[in-house]
Design a protein around this motif. Structure first.
Motif, PDB file in Angstrom:
ATOM      1  N   LEU A  29     -10.339 -17.187   1.510  1.00 35.90           N
ATOM      2  CA  LEU A  29     -11.509 -17.242   2.606  1.00 35.90           C
ATOM      3  C   LEU A  29     -12.562 -17.295   1.973  1.00 35.90           C
ATOM      4  N   TRP A  30     -13.762 -17.920   2.198  1.00 35.56           N
ATOM      5  CA  TRP A  30     -15.019 -18.030   1.272  1.00 35.56           C
ATOM      6  C   TRP A  30     -16.158 -17.996   2.329  1.00 35.56           C
ATOM      7  N   GLN A  31     -17.262 -17.402   1.987  1.00 37.52           N
ATOM      8  CA  GLN A  31     -18.439 -17.397   2.592  1.00 37.52           C
ATOM      9  C   GLN A  31     -19.367 -18.160   1.890  1.00 37.52           C
ATOM     10  N   CYS A  32     -20.051 -19.189   2.280  1.00 37.18           N
ATOM     11  CA  CYS A  32     -20.612 -20.373   1.814  1.00 37.18           C
ATOM     12  C   CYS A  32     -22.058 -20.324   2.206  1.00 37.18           C
ATOM     13  N   THR A  33     -23.044 -20.739   1.670  1.00 35.57           N
ATOM     14  CA  THR A  33     -24.416 -20.689   1.702  1.00 35.57           C
ATOM     15  C   THR A  33     -25.039 -22.149   1.440  1.00 35.57           C
ATOM     16  N   ARG A  34     -25.720 -22.718   2.366  1.00 33.17           N
ATOM     17  CA  ARG A  34     -26.092 -24.287   2.170  1.00 33.17           C
ATOM     18  C   ARG A  34     -27.569 -24.087   1.490  1.00 33.17           C
ATOM     19  N   ALA A  35     -27.687 -24.906   0.421  1.00 29.55           N
ATOM     20  CA  ALA A  35     -28.898 -24.834  -0.236  1.00 29.55           C
ATOM     21  C   ALA A  35     -30.175 -25.333   0.774  1.00 29.55           C
ATOM     22  N   SER A  36     -29.872 -26.388   1.372  1.00 28.20           N
ATOM     23  CA  SER A  36     -30.701 -27.185   2.311  1.00 28.20           C
ATOM     24  C   SER A  36     -31.540 -26.165   3.289  1.00 28.20           C
ATOM     25  N   ARG A  38     -30.381 -22.582   3.708  1.00 27.80           N
ATOM     26  CA  ARG A  38     -29.647 -21.011   3.524  1.00 27.80           C
ATOM     27  C   ARG A  38     -29.001 -20.791   4.706  1.00 27.80           C
ATOM     28  N   SER A  39     -28.446 -21.771   5.692  1.00 26.62           N
ATOM     29  CA  SER A  39     -27.586 -21.225   6.625  1.00 26.62           C
ATOM     30  C   SER A  39     -26.022 -20.866   5.891  1.00 26.62           C
ATOM     31  N   GLN A  40     -25.377 -20.092   6.588  1.00 26.88           N
ATOM     32  CA  GLN A  40     -24.176 -19.682   6.264  1.00 26.88           C
ATOM     33  C   GLN A  40     -22.874 -20.048   7.070  1.00 26.88           C
ATOM     34  N   GLY A  48      -0.236 -23.923   3.850  1.00 26.23           N
ATOM     35  CA  GLY A  48       0.215 -25.235   4.195  1.00 26.23           C
ATOM     36  C   GLY A  48      -0.694 -26.265   4.132  1.00 26.23           C
ATOM     37  N   GLY A  49      -1.693 -26.301   3.662  1.00 25.66           N
ATOM     38  CA  GLY A  49      -2.830 -27.569   3.609  1.00 25.66           C
ATOM     39  C   GLY A  49      -3.647 -27.689   4.484  1.00 25.66           C
ATOM     40  N   GLY A  50      -3.682 -27.073   5.639  1.00 27.29           N
ATOM     41  CA  GLY A  50      -5.039 -26.907   6.629  1.00 27.29           C
ATOM     42  C   GLY A  50      -5.841 -26.375   6.245  1.00 27.29           C
ATOM     43  N   VAL A  51      -7.016 -26.464   7.179  1.00 30.21           N
ATOM     44  CA  VAL A  51      -8.275 -25.593   6.889  1.00 30.21           C
ATOM     45  C   VAL A  51      -8.796 -25.233   8.049  1.00 30.21           C
ATOM     46  N   GLY A  52      -9.668 -24.247   8.199  1.00 32.81           N
ATOM     47  CA  GLY A  52     -10.354 -23.534   9.130  1.00 32.81           C
ATOM     48  C   GLY A  52     -11.944 -23.267   8.769  1.00 32.81           C
ATOM     49  N   GLY A  53     -12.613 -22.605   9.446  1.00 34.04           N
ATOM     50  CA  GLY A  53     -14.073 -22.205   9.199  1.00 34.04           C
ATOM     51  C   GLY A  53     -14.862 -22.179  10.385  1.00 34.04           C
ATOM     52  N   GLY A  54     -15.792 -21.869  10.234  1.00 36.54           N
ATOM     53  CA  GLY A  54     -17.191 -21.565  11.334  1.00 36.54           C
ATOM     54  C   GLY A  54     -18.299 -21.314  10.837  1.00 36.54           C
ATOM     55  N   GLU A  55     -19.264 -21.263  11.763  1.00 36.04           N
ATOM     56  CA  GLU A  55     -20.731 -21.084  11.203  1.00 36.04           C
ATOM     57  C   GLU A  55     -20.954 -19.501  11.330  1.00 36.04           C
ATOM     58  N   LEU A  56     -21.604 -18.859  10.404  1.00 35.45           N
ATOM     59  CA  LEU A  56     -21.715 -17.558  10.229  1.00 35.45           C
ATOM     60  C   LEU A  56     -23.314 -17.393  10.625  1.00 35.45           C
ATOM     61  N   ALA A 124     -26.191 -28.919  -1.169  1.00 34.92           N
ATOM     62  CA  ALA A 124     -25.302 -28.319  -2.175  1.00 34.92           C
ATOM     63  C   ALA A 124     -24.882 -26.906  -1.575  1.00 34.92           C
ATOM     64  N   ILE A 125     -23.612 -26.494  -1.791  1.00 35.38           N
ATOM     65  CA  ILE A 125     -23.191 -25.075  -1.496  1.00 35.38           C
ATOM     66  C   ILE A 125     -22.790 -24.230  -2.491  1.00 35.38           C
ATOM     67  N   THR A 126     -22.820 -23.061  -2.363  1.00 38.88           N
ATOM     68  CA  THR A 126     -22.345 -22.042  -3.149  1.00 38.88           C
ATOM     69  C   THR A 126     -21.448 -21.065  -2.193  1.00 38.88           C
ATOM     70  N   CYS A 127     -20.141 -20.810  -2.646  1.00 40.91           N
ATOM     71  CA  CYS A 127     -19.477 -19.845  -1.756  1.00 40.91           C
ATOM     72  C   CYS A 127     -18.774 -18.770  -2.706  1.00 40.91           C
ATOM     73  N   ALA A 128     -18.636 -17.623  -2.065  1.00 35.20           N
ATOM     74  CA  ALA A 128     -18.105 -16.395  -2.662  1.00 35.20           C
ATOM     75  C   ALA A 128     -16.959 -16.068  -1.985  1.00 35.20           C
ATOM     76  N   ALA A 129     -16.033 -15.482  -2.347  1.00 37.18           N
ATOM     77  CA  ALA A 129     -14.653 -15.084  -1.994  1.00 37.18           C
ATOM     78  C   ALA A 129     -14.700 -13.993  -0.864  1.00 37.18           C
ATOM     79  N   LEU A 130     -14.110 -13.995   0.060  1.00 37.86           N
ATOM     80  CA  LEU A 130     -14.103 -12.816   1.266  1.00 37.86           C
ATOM     81  C   LEU A 130     -13.041 -11.913   1.044  1.00 37.86           C
ATOM     82  N   SER A 131     -12.922 -10.997   1.279  1.00 38.50           N
ATOM     83  CA  SER A 131     -11.559  -9.998   1.548  1.00 38.50           C
ATOM     84  C   SER A 131     -11.163  -9.832   3.057  1.00 38.50           C
ATOM     85  N   LYS A 132     -12.103 -10.132   3.853  1.00 40.75           N
ATOM     86  CA  LYS A 132     -11.816 -10.130   5.148  1.00 40.75           C
ATOM     87  C   LYS A 132     -12.731 -10.859   6.090  1.00 40.75           C
ATOM     88  N   LEU A 133     -12.288 -11.468   7.067  1.00 41.19           N
ATOM     89  CA  LEU A 133     -13.058 -12.158   8.202  1.00 41.19           C
ATOM     90  C   LEU A 133     -14.125 -11.221   8.836  1.00 41.19           C
TER      91      LEU A 133
END
Length: 163
Positions: A29-36, A38-40, A48-56, A124-133
């Motif tokens: 699980l990763w928290q990402c920031t957009r360079a354009s 700064r939204s997260q 199993g190969g699926g994905v999930g996500g959401g705006e923070l 461009a994005i940069t993401c850091a690992a999260l330990s919990k949602l």
């Protein structure tokens, strides 16, 4: 009317061991920031190969919505693929695609870097690992075992969406 679900992002929580070997993003699980702007946002790589996500925003995540009418039981729309330290994360119902690489695998400060393409825009994005949602925003419907939790209900009653 199509049946819509919210992308459950809390199922596969990241753990330091999920990325410690630097080999697989599965279960992370990763928290990402957009360079354009700064939204997260948050993304996850299901084993199993699926994905999930959401705006923070304001410490709460609003999961991405997807159409589950064409999925099989236990299947998620979207997918991720990884070759070495390079990955592709795709969420077609939201027209989001992320291509990037894992930097510093096996280190406490491992990062994902790459480019997000969404509705024709690139950032461009940069993401850091999260330990919990992070906290899930109020009033959302989240899949759980083929049923749904209605967070607007005081008792968190399980309900079924009607399509």
């Amino acid at each position: 009317m199509k049946r819509f679900l919210l992308a459950a992002i809390g199922i596969a929580l990241a753990s330091p061991t999920a990325i410690a070997d630097g080999l697989s993003l599965a279960g992370s699980l990763w928290q990402c920031t957009r360079a354009s702007d700064r939204s997260q946002f948050v993304i996850t790589f299901y084993p199993g190969g699926g994905v999930g996500g959401g705006e923070l925003e304001n410490g709460e995540v609003s999961p991405y919505i997807f159409d589950a009418s064409r999925t099989k039981p236990g299947e998620w729309p979207g997918k991720w693929e990884q070759t070495g330290q390079h990955f592709t994360w795709t969420f077609p119902d939201q027209s989001i695609r992320i291509e990037g690489s894992l930097r510093g695998p096996g280190q406490a400060n491992a990062r994902l870097t790459g480019t997000e393409t969404s509705s024709g825009e690139h950032s461009a994005i940069t993401c850091a690992a999260l330990s919990k949602l992070p906290k899930i925003g109020d009033g959302l419907v989240i899949p759980k075992n083929g049923r749904f939790i209605d967070l607007d209900q005081e008792d968190g009653e399980l309900t079924t969406l009607k399509g």
